[in-house]
Scaffold this motif. Structure first.
Motif, PDB file in Angstrom:
ATOM      1  N   ILE A  47      17.932  -4.967 -10.828  1.00  0.00           N
ATOM      2  CA  ILE A  47      18.328  -5.393  -9.416  1.00  0.00           C
ATOM      3  C   ILE A  47      18.289  -3.860  -8.706  1.00  0.00           C
ATOM      4  O   ILE A  47      18.656  -2.939  -9.244  1.00  0.00           O
ATOM      5  CB  ILE A  47      19.622  -5.904  -9.296  1.00  0.00           C
ATOM      6  N   GLY A  48      17.508  -4.016  -7.690  1.00  0.00           N
ATOM      7  CA  GLY A  48      17.521  -2.703  -6.855  1.00  0.00           C
ATOM      8  C   GLY A  48      17.261  -2.727  -5.505  1.00  0.00           C
ATOM      9  O   GLY A  48      17.008  -4.007  -4.988  1.00  0.00           O
ATOM     10  N   ALA A  49      16.663  -1.553  -4.630  1.00  0.00           N
ATOM     11  CA  ALA A  49      16.406  -1.577  -3.566  1.00  0.00           C
ATOM     12  C   ALA A  49      15.528  -0.387  -3.261  1.00  0.00           C
ATOM     13  O   ALA A  49      15.534   0.505  -4.370  1.00  0.00           O
ATOM     14  CB  ALA A  49      17.491  -1.431  -2.535  1.00  0.00           C
ATOM     15  N   GLU A  50      14.453  -0.461  -2.407  1.00  0.00           N
ATOM     16  CA  GLU A  50      13.401   0.620  -2.040  1.00  0.00           C
ATOM     17  C   GLU A  50      13.221   0.508  -0.691  1.00  0.00           C
ATOM     18  O   GLU A  50      13.338  -0.421  -0.037  1.00  0.00           O
ATOM     19  CB  GLU A  50      12.102   0.589  -2.949  1.00  0.00           C
ATOM     20  N   ARG A  51      12.677   1.582  -0.235  1.00  0.00           N
ATOM     21  CA  ARG A  51      12.305   1.852   0.991  1.00  0.00           C
ATOM     22  C   ARG A  51      11.018   2.689   1.404  1.00  0.00           C
ATOM     23  O   ARG A  51      11.062   3.728   0.605  1.00  0.00           O
ATOM     24  CB  ARG A  51      13.455   2.183   1.894  1.00  0.00           C
ATOM     25  N   THR A  52       9.936   2.214   2.043  1.00  0.00           N
ATOM     26  CA  THR A  52       8.858   3.258   2.495  1.00  0.00           C
ATOM     27  C   THR A  52       9.084   3.574   4.002  1.00  0.00           C
ATOM     28  O   THR A  52       9.503   3.002   4.679  1.00  0.00           O
ATOM     29  CB  THR A  52       7.451   2.101   2.603  1.00  0.00           C
ATOM     30  N   PHE A  53       9.097   4.768   4.098  1.00  0.00           N
ATOM     31  CA  PHE A  53       9.211   5.662   5.268  1.00  0.00           C
ATOM     32  C   PHE A  53       8.065   5.645   6.226  1.00  0.00           C
ATOM     33  O   PHE A  53       6.704   5.568   5.864  1.00  0.00           O
ATOM     34  CB  PHE A  53       9.432   7.192   4.977  1.00  0.00           C
ATOM     35  N   ASP A  54       8.475   5.690   7.505  1.00  0.00           N
ATOM     36  CA  ASP A  54       7.341   5.471   8.415  1.00  0.00           C
ATOM     37  C   ASP A  54       6.385   6.914   8.299  1.00  0.00           C
ATOM     38  O   ASP A  54       5.365   6.901   8.628  1.00  0.00           O
ATOM     39  CB  ASP A  54       7.910   5.440   9.764  1.00  0.00           C
ATOM     40  N   PRO A  87       2.771  11.198  -1.403  1.00  0.00           N
ATOM     41  CA  PRO A  87       1.829  10.873  -0.085  1.00  0.00           C
ATOM     42  C   PRO A  87       0.373  10.441  -0.719  1.00  0.00           C
ATOM     43  O   PRO A  87      -0.317   9.359  -0.080  1.00  0.00           O
ATOM     44  CB  PRO A  87       1.594  12.247   0.588  1.00  0.00           C
ATOM     45  N   ASP A  88      -0.155  10.934  -2.067  1.00  0.00           N
ATOM     46  CA  ASP A  88      -1.262  10.256  -2.600  1.00  0.00           C
ATOM     47  C   ASP A  88      -1.220   9.035  -3.228  1.00  0.00           C
ATOM     48  O   ASP A  88      -1.956   8.753  -4.199  1.00  0.00           O
ATOM     49  CB  ASP A  88      -1.857  11.491  -3.352  1.00  0.00           C
ATOM     50  N   LEU A  97      10.973   5.409  -1.624  1.00  0.00           N
ATOM     51  CA  LEU A  97      12.135   5.849  -2.351  1.00  0.00           C
ATOM     52  C   LEU A  97      12.858   4.715  -2.726  1.00  0.00           C
ATOM     53  O   LEU A  97      13.252   3.790  -2.012  1.00  0.00           O
ATOM     54  CB  LEU A  97      13.063   6.905  -1.789  1.00  0.00           C
ATOM     55  N   GLY A  98      13.185   4.792  -4.040  1.00  0.00           N
ATOM     56  CA  GLY A  98      13.894   3.473  -4.530  1.00  0.00           C
ATOM     57  C   GLY A  98      14.890   3.819  -5.695  1.00  0.00           C
ATOM     58  O   GLY A  98      14.744   4.674  -6.411  1.00  0.00           O
ATOM     59  N   LEU A  99      16.067   2.751  -6.019  1.00  0.00           N
ATOM     60  CA  LEU A  99      16.730   2.906  -6.812  1.00  0.00           C
ATOM     61  C   LEU A  99      17.288   1.657  -7.336  1.00  0.00           C
ATOM     62  O   LEU A  99      17.564   0.708  -6.664  1.00  0.00           O
ATOM     63  CB  LEU A  99      18.388   3.550  -6.209  1.00  0.00           C
ATOM     64  N   THR A 100      17.191   1.620  -8.835  1.00  0.00           N
ATOM     65  CA  THR A 100      17.436   0.116  -9.533  1.00  0.00           C
ATOM     66  C   THR A 100      18.265   0.511 -10.576  1.00  0.00           C
ATOM     67  O   THR A 100      18.518   1.271 -11.291  1.00  0.00           O
ATOM     68  CB  THR A 100      16.031   0.028 -10.134  1.00  0.00           C
ATOM     69  N   LEU A 101      19.078  -0.631 -10.725  1.00  0.00           N
ATOM     70  CA  LEU A 101      20.014  -1.027 -12.038  1.00  0.00           C
ATOM     71  C   LEU A 101      19.541  -1.910 -13.076  1.00  0.00           C
ATOM     72  O   LEU A 101      18.861  -2.912 -12.544  1.00  0.00           O
ATOM     73  CB  LEU A 101      21.462  -1.446 -11.639  1.00  0.00           C
TER      74      LEU A 101
END
Length: 353
Positions: A243-250, A291-292, A333-337
């Protein structure tokens, strides 16, 4: 034998518990979560939902939609205790209970243990018991499979009941927008819209070869769902993988302090789901995308399960510190357990913010 499946879904569970326990919150727009710049809405009352406030929404965005929104810090230990009361009620009627989270579950009541005569009567009895014991309302869907039962539980929310017998299943599915189907997210729904598929009937009219050419491995599920078919049994014990969450930045982020700040918000969003599923795990994994589009993961495992958000975040912070600096920045950036040890939580993908 035709199965008799009930899907029970508590109404705005976290927010309803808070409104139950604090009369000053009743009838007002309430969000459970943190109000800060990196806060996330864990749950919203129906009064808040009318303004477009939804779970997993950044708190800043929720306040823009509803300036009078009242924030309440989550009390997961209270929600977990109420959930235990509700599950005890379920087990008075069947041993085949498949929890999906603290606030919803599938029940197979094909065997009428209570002698009530029908699955509808069992669902009505369960809803009445939940109200009596907890002071909260639940909605229920009753049907011959899990797919339709889940759709039905959302049909008459809040505090509603919807029964779809076998001879009406295909017509019920045909009448719904495909965006209501479990497994059809916004991206897939938009893709279907471009193909002229807006309802279950539209989807049913496309043959399997058409769907396979456009949706690959997902095609079989869509083909069956459009016909109201689902053979999955209710499984009483399920163990999540992660279970986790992540975000792609603008824009790519290189500043260490900002990355650390963003990680805290991601940890908050992930921990909301961890608590919803009553899960604990031994491995924390950090995900970084450059970025790549090079993606790396770094993990740390513990002898004992991670039991609180602060420990979860601290482990993620340590993993991030080892990757700094990042001169070219980070785009995701993401973080998962993972390594979860508590049965009853359904496997979930990372939650985009």
């Amino acid at each position: 034998m035709t199965r008799k499946i009930i899907h029970i879904d508590m109404d705005a569970f976290y927010a309803s518990v808070e409104q139950r326990d604090d009369p000053a919150l009743r009838g007002r727009p309430v969000a459970v979560g943190g109000r800060g710049a990196r806060g996330v809405v864990a749950a919203a009352s129906y009064e808040a939902r009318r303004f477009g406030v939804r779970s997993a929404m950044p708190s800043s965005g929720a306040l823009r939609r509803c300036p009078d929104l009242l924030f309440v810090r989550p009390r997961f230990e209270v929600y977990a205790e109420v959930s235990r009361q509700i599950r005890a009620i379920f087990h008075d009627y069947t041993d085949l209970v498949e929890p999906l989270s603290l606030d919803e579950a599938y029940l197979d009541v094909s065997e009428d243990r209570a002698g009530l005569g029908s699955a509808q009567a069992i669902a009505e009895a369960i809803r009445a018991r939940i109200r009596e014991v907890t002071g909260l309302t639940a909605s229920a869907g009753v049907s011959y499979n899990k797919f339709i039962a889940k759709l039905a539980s959302d049909q008459n929310k809040p505090d509603g009941l919807c029964v779809i017998p076998p001879h009406k299943g295909a017509a019920f599915v045909a009448s719904l927008p495909v965006s209501r189907f479990h497994g059809v997210g916004p991206v897939t729904a938009a893709r279907m819209e471009r193909l002229g598929i807006r309802t279950g009937a539209d989807l049913r009219d496309r043959d399997l070869l058409f769907l396979q050419a456009r949706f690959g491995a997902h095609a079989g599920y869509l083909h069956r769902a459009a016909r109201g078919e689902d053979e999955r049994p209710v499984r009483a014990h399920r163990v999540s993988k992660s279970i986790g969450a992540e975000r792609t930045f603008d824009t790519n982020i290189a500043d260490a302090a900002e990355l650390i700040d963003r990680l805290a918000g991601i940890a908050d969003a992930a921990w909301v789901r961890v608590e919803r599923h009553q899960a604990r795990g031994r491995t924390v994994t950090l995900k970084l995308r450059h970025p790549d589009f090079t993606t790396i993961t770094r993990a740390r495992s513990f002898a004992d399960p991670v039991r609180d958000r602060d420990t979860f975040l601290a482990a993620g912070r340590l993993l991030l510190d080892r990757e700094l600096p990042v001169p070219n920045g980070i785009r995701l950036l993401g973080l998962t357990l993972s390594g979860l040890v508590v049965p009853g939580a359904e496997a979930q993908p990372a939650l985009p913010l």
